[in-house]
Design an enzyme around this catalytic site. Sequence first.
Site, PDB file in Angstrom:
ATOM      1  N   LYS A   1       0.818  -1.214   0.000  1.00  0.00           N
ATOM      2  CA  LYS A   1       0.000   0.000   0.000  1.00  0.00           C
ATOM      3  C   LYS A   1       0.850   1.262   0.000  1.00  0.00           C
ATOM      4  O   LYS A   1       0.607   2.180  -0.772  1.00  0.00           O
ATOM      5  CB  LYS A   1      -0.819   0.027   1.295  1.00  0.00           C
ATOM      6  CG  LYS A   1      -2.281  -0.081   1.118  1.00  0.00           C
ATOM      7  CD  LYS A   1      -2.991   0.035   2.473  1.00  0.00           C
ATOM      8  CE  LYS A   1      -2.338  -0.729   3.571  1.00  0.00           C
ATOM      9  NZ  LYS A   1      -2.270  -0.075   4.862  1.00  0.00           N
TER      10      LYS A   1
ATOM     11  N   ARG B   1      11.547  -1.798  11.209  1.00  0.00           N
ATOM     12  CA  ARG B   1      10.602  -0.960  11.905  1.00  0.00           C
ATOM     13  C   ARG B   1      10.368  -1.578  13.270  1.00  0.00           C
ATOM     14  O   ARG B   1      10.333  -2.800  13.400  1.00  0.00           O
ATOM     15  CB  ARG B   1       9.289  -0.950  11.124  1.00  0.00           C
ATOM     16  CG  ARG B   1       8.935   0.423  10.652  1.00  0.00           C
ATOM     17  CD  ARG B   1       7.776   0.376   9.733  1.00  0.00           C
ATOM     18  NE  ARG B   1       6.544  -0.008  10.424  1.00  0.00           N
ATOM     19  CZ  ARG B   1       5.356   0.044   9.841  1.00  0.00           C
ATOM     20  NH1 ARG B   1       5.271   0.438   8.585  1.00  0.00           N
ATOM     21  NH2 ARG B   1       4.287  -0.289  10.495  1.00  0.00           N
TER      22      ARG B   1
ATOM     23  N   ARG C   1      -0.855  -7.290  14.417  1.00  0.00           N
ATOM     24  CA  ARG C   1      -1.436  -6.352  13.443  1.00  0.00           C
ATOM     25  C   ARG C   1      -2.323  -7.063  12.437  1.00  0.00           C
ATOM     26  O   ARG C   1      -3.375  -6.577  12.070  1.00  0.00           O
ATOM     27  CB  ARG C   1      -0.340  -5.567  12.723  1.00  0.00           C
ATOM     28  CG  ARG C   1       0.404  -4.690  13.671  1.00  0.00           C
ATOM     29  CD  ARG C   1       1.152  -3.509  13.115  1.00  0.00           C
ATOM     30  NE  ARG C   1       1.729  -3.564  11.812  1.00  0.00           N
ATOM     31  CZ  ARG C   1       2.952  -4.013  11.545  1.00  0.00           C
ATOM     32  NH1 ARG C   1       3.721  -4.487  12.487  1.00  0.00           N
ATOM     33  NH2 ARG C   1       3.406  -3.978  10.318  1.00  0.00           N
TER      34      ARG C   1
ATOM     35  N   ARG D   1      -9.351   2.520   9.724  1.00  0.00           N
ATOM     36  CA  ARG D   1      -8.946   1.168  10.077  1.00  0.00           C
ATOM     37  C   ARG D   1     -10.004   0.483  10.926  1.00  0.00           C
ATOM     38  O   ARG D   1      -9.830  -0.668  11.293  1.00  0.00           O
ATOM     39  CB  ARG D   1      -7.667   1.244  10.902  1.00  0.00           C
ATOM     40  CG  ARG D   1      -6.429   0.668  10.206  1.00  0.00           C
ATOM     41  CD  ARG D   1      -5.320   0.719  11.240  1.00  0.00           C
ATOM     42  NE  ARG D   1      -4.106   0.084  10.876  1.00  0.00           N
ATOM     43  CZ  ARG D   1      -3.130   0.613  10.160  1.00  0.00           C
ATOM     44  NH1 ARG D   1      -3.295   1.774   9.588  1.00  0.00           N
ATOM     45  NH2 ARG D   1      -2.016  -0.041   9.973  1.00  0.00           N
TER      46      ARG D   1
ATOM     47  N   ARG E   1      10.830  -6.387   5.257  1.00  0.00           N
ATOM     48  CA  ARG E   1      10.692  -4.936   5.133  1.00  0.00           C
ATOM     49  C   ARG E   1      11.696  -4.198   6.013  1.00  0.00           C
ATOM     50  O   ARG E   1      11.903  -4.530   7.169  1.00  0.00           O
ATOM     51  CB  ARG E   1       9.281  -4.522   5.522  1.00  0.00           C
ATOM     52  CG  ARG E   1       9.102  -3.013   5.557  1.00  0.00           C
ATOM     53  CD  ARG E   1       7.681  -2.634   5.473  1.00  0.00           C
ATOM     54  NE  ARG E   1       6.992  -2.776   6.750  1.00  0.00           N
ATOM     55  CZ  ARG E   1       5.705  -2.485   6.914  1.00  0.00           C
ATOM     56  NH1 ARG E   1       4.987  -2.081   5.895  1.00  0.00           N
ATOM     57  NH2 ARG E   1       5.140  -2.626   8.085  1.00  0.00           N
TER      58      ARG E   1
HETATM   59  P1  ADP Z   1       1.052  -1.135   8.981  1.00  0.00           P
HETATM   60  O1  ADP Z   1       0.066  -0.943   7.889  1.00  0.00           O
HETATM   61  O2  ADP Z   1       2.292  -1.799   8.544  1.00  0.00           O
HETATM   62  O3  ADP Z   1       0.491  -1.747  10.243  1.00  0.00           O
HETATM   63  P2  ADP Z   1       1.088   1.763   9.436  1.00  0.00           P
HETATM   64  O4  ADP Z   1       2.336   2.441   9.091  1.00  0.00           O
HETATM   65  O5  ADP Z   1      -0.121   2.034   8.625  1.00  0.00           O
HETATM   66  O6  ADP Z   1       1.521   0.258   9.463  1.00  0.00           O
HETATM   67  O7  ADP Z   1       0.701   2.039  10.972  1.00  0.00           O
HETATM   68  C1  ADP Z   1       1.595   1.770  12.016  1.00  0.00           C
HETATM   69  C2  ADP Z   1       0.869   1.742  13.347  1.00  0.00           C
HETATM   70  O8  ADP Z   1       0.276   3.025  13.604  1.00  0.00           O
HETATM   71  C3  ADP Z   1      -0.300   0.777  13.437  1.00  0.00           C
HETATM   72  O9  ADP Z   1       0.096  -0.536  13.756  1.00  0.00           O
HETATM   73  C4  ADP Z   1      -1.158   1.423  14.533  1.00  0.00           C
HETATM   74  O10 ADP Z   1      -0.624   1.182  15.814  1.00  0.00           O
HETATM   75  C5  ADP Z   1      -0.998   2.899  14.247  1.00  0.00           C
HETATM   76  N1  ADP Z   1      -2.044   3.397  13.316  1.00  0.00           N
HETATM   77  C6  ADP Z   1      -1.870   3.865  12.047  1.00  0.00           C
HETATM   78  N2  ADP Z   1      -3.039   4.239  11.506  1.00  0.00           N
HETATM   79  C7  ADP Z   1      -3.979   3.988  12.442  1.00  0.00           C
HETATM   80  C8  ADP Z   1      -5.398   4.138  12.493  1.00  0.00           C
HETATM   81  N3  ADP Z   1      -6.101   4.631  11.453  1.00  0.00           N
HETATM   82  N4  ADP Z   1      -6.040   3.777  13.628  1.00  0.00           N
HETATM   83  C9  ADP Z   1      -5.376   3.293  14.691  1.00  0.00           C
HETATM   84  N5  ADP Z   1      -4.048   3.116  14.713  1.00  0.00           N
HETATM   85  C10 ADP Z   1      -3.347   3.463  13.613  1.00  0.00           C
END
Ligand code: ADP
Length: 220
Positions: free
Chosen positions: A17, A162, A173, A93, A130
């Site tokens: 994504k 990360r 996740r 999300r 990654r």
């Molecule tokens: P990934 O898609 O690899 O899990 P992201 O970079 O999108 O990673 O997000 C990293 C972390 O940030 C998530 O695991 C969560 O803890 C938090 N996060 C990001 N976007 C949201 C969201 N819309 N709602 C709640 N937590 C979020």
Amino acid sequence: MIPGARLIILGRQGAGKGTQCVRLSRHFVVPHISTGDMLRAAVREGTPLGQAAKEVMDSGGLVGDDTMVGIVSERLNSDDARTRGYILDGFPRTVGQAEALDLVTGERPLDAVIDLDVPRSLVLERLSARRVCRDCGTNYVASGNERQPWICEVCGGDVMYRADDTPDAINNRLDLYEQQTSPLINYYQATGRLTVVDGVASPDEVFARLTAAVEASRRK
Ligand code: ADP
Ligand code: ZN
């Protein structure tokens, strides 16, 4: 191609994504709004938001809906997003976030909601390979043959794991995705707004499918 667009890209962690959203944002000339990047920046800068979010993020949990809706609404109200549009990556999300977003975008509805579909068995592999630049957030895929320390081509920062790409946090996740995020597929399907794009192909092919899906939704 008409520049400007209001898009949501959904999909499992590791579906590719992030990199596709960067390309889409250049293609449609709109800001790429990644809630993960915004939260990681807050953690780096040690802001109150970052301090509150760090532990949740490292364990692979979700930051609360109210916090997330607040950050995103503010970002969507800035000039570039109001006039040009945006690509939302990592938000919504949860169904609660999607409902709040519908209120915020009421007057300027979305052009498309795309689910970039990659099965769980495949993303597990991708996530363990990654790596990410600590300073600018550029994503890389490790082959195992990189020279150490690994330096970012974009900014010269350190390329590393990360903090939330440990096996436990990855599984956490992905479980949360099935429980909290996958219901969004029905949420948007029910109102006829969803397009599913098969994300198992070369990055160029997936990008072509995504732009075609955006153009097709705009013609509806
Ligand atoms: P990934 O898609 O690899 O899990 P992201 O970079 O999108 O990673 O997000 C990293 C972390 O940030 C998530 O695991 C969560 O803890 C938090 N996060 C990001 N976007 C949201 C969201 N819309 N709602 C709640 N937590 C979020
Ligand atoms: Zn960098």
